[in-house]
Design a protein around this motif. Sequence first.
Motif: not given
Length: 628
Positions: A518-528
């Motif tokens: 849970f990162d609101t600054i630099a979110p990264q989409l899960d790759t699954d």
Amino acid sequence: MKRTSILLGSIFIGLLMLSARNRTHPYKMDVIPEKVAALYAANFHGFQDEVDTLATLANSASSLSEWETLKRQVEKTRLVYKKIEFIFDYYQTFYNGTYINGAPLPKVSEHFEAGAVIEPCGLQALDEAVYEEASQENLKHIRELANGLKERVDFIAKIHFPVNFKSSQIIECIRSGIVRTFTLGITGFDTPGSVNALEESAVSWQSMENTFSFFEIGILPEAKGEFEAIKKLFTKGKERLNADISFNDFDRLTFLKEVVNPLYAALLEFQNVNNIRLEPYKKHAQNYQAKNIFDINFLDTDFYSELVYLPLDNPKTIALGELLFKDPRLSNNNVMSCVSCHNPKKAFTDGLPKSVSNQKGVFTDRNAPTLLGAGYSTRYFWDMRAFDLERQVVHVIDNDLEFNTSFDAIVDKLKKDTNYIRLFKEAYGGIYKEDINQRSISNAIAAYVNSLKSLNSPFDKYVRNETEEYPENAKRGFNLFMGKAACGSCHFAPVFNGTVPPFYMESESEVLGITQGFDTIAPQLDTDLGRMDNGFSLDNHPYFKNSFKTVTVRNISETAPYMHNGSFVTLEEVLAFYNLGGGAGMGLEIKNQTLPDAPLELSNQEIKDIIAFMETLSDVTDYGDRGD
């Protein structure tokens, strides 16, 4: 002699009169379906006329100045449809959900279009479209939707009539309509653009009341009390739905306790007292013998296990399945059991972001969801790759990171255990030449998992009127969950998972844009890739990319961490993620996100209230002491 003749004559006349009364009642009951059919046909053709008008307006519209006219006609068409939906959906469930009033998302239907992608269509898509920005592109889209709806309505009108009603099925239509109103109507599920939920629900409610009123002509004297009670409940519900109150402020919990549940029960009582036998039109999960939407037996898990080796309610197979569930001999080298990832002491989870594997230091790809209530589903695993509980077992046996073995190897082990030989013979003797086989092993474990039900939470007891105590913040939380926060439009009551009411015949998955932590600054989409990569050609479509099963929120306070990747540690993080509008709302580019990307604008107090409600859905007391 004369007195005797008079007496005998009086008795004879009395018997004739009684016989005449008894003959009259069945005749009047036969008239009821005819009257309902006539009203339904008139309302259906009224809906068809409104669809014609909508298509005509859409085809003739050439400028954005006509946008408001189109919007009003969409609203009018939807309101007329609400007069028939509780009946139409009962008899044409999959057609309704696919073409007429299903969620405005792409679909792959097992019943239509031979597995091809069906683009968003129908009344919900129109409701959404006319509340988007007015533009020539959207005007073209509305035109396509309106013409598509007309084509589908005209087609079904040709084959749908005449409808051969039975009195019991009319009552079932009404009871299912009440469930629909509560779960899909007042939650806003049906009205994604307008949020015109209360007005539409009021129209549906009135139509159900009008339909039920025909039963007065065939009523038995002993059923008059129930009939009058039902009339009062319909009136009470109508008053609440028509009250001058906003969508967010509507008291759904009071509506459930004081109107929905009492009316659902009263209709069954009327049916029984009025000698209307149960004659369901179709097979589905809703159990019409239940008196309350939150009764333990409201949904019948037998519906989801119709093709299993042996029915899953056999006490002998359940007991055997529990032994197998805890036995590490089912895995290669005897290192794992089902309990390794689904511990009864942890609400049948393991408390880890991703489960341990059979290799030291290596974890599986996903989080272990609770098995409590797992039986209320048509698809299994996060990616929905199994179609019943028996086949779910097969995937665990074969998985390299889990049991990593074969059924032949398991059978050889179990055949060396005299206790297992005896138990399998008692449970499965005579069904197949070998009592211990792949199907019997899978069936026993499936029977145990199917028995893991958790429907006696503080919330359940409160709405079933088994207790008067319930926290005020949880009451507010329930109303938010089913209203403003829109949780109940994906986690459907009463199980609060993705199995769709009112017939609970299909389970859904959603694209939420789950992030890696849970990162609101630099979110990264899960790759699954999720459902898109589950091995089924039917699901191998781009809009199923990153799509995962909607699991239950029952016992959620016991099952952290959350999501398929276990990336959210607390319920506060989960609610914050939804409040932001999921991954898309956090700025990620997700073309197929099914969760609206608009912020929910929940306050900190509202988030706390929703969590307070979800905490009252915990019910693990029967299982916590049964782990190894």
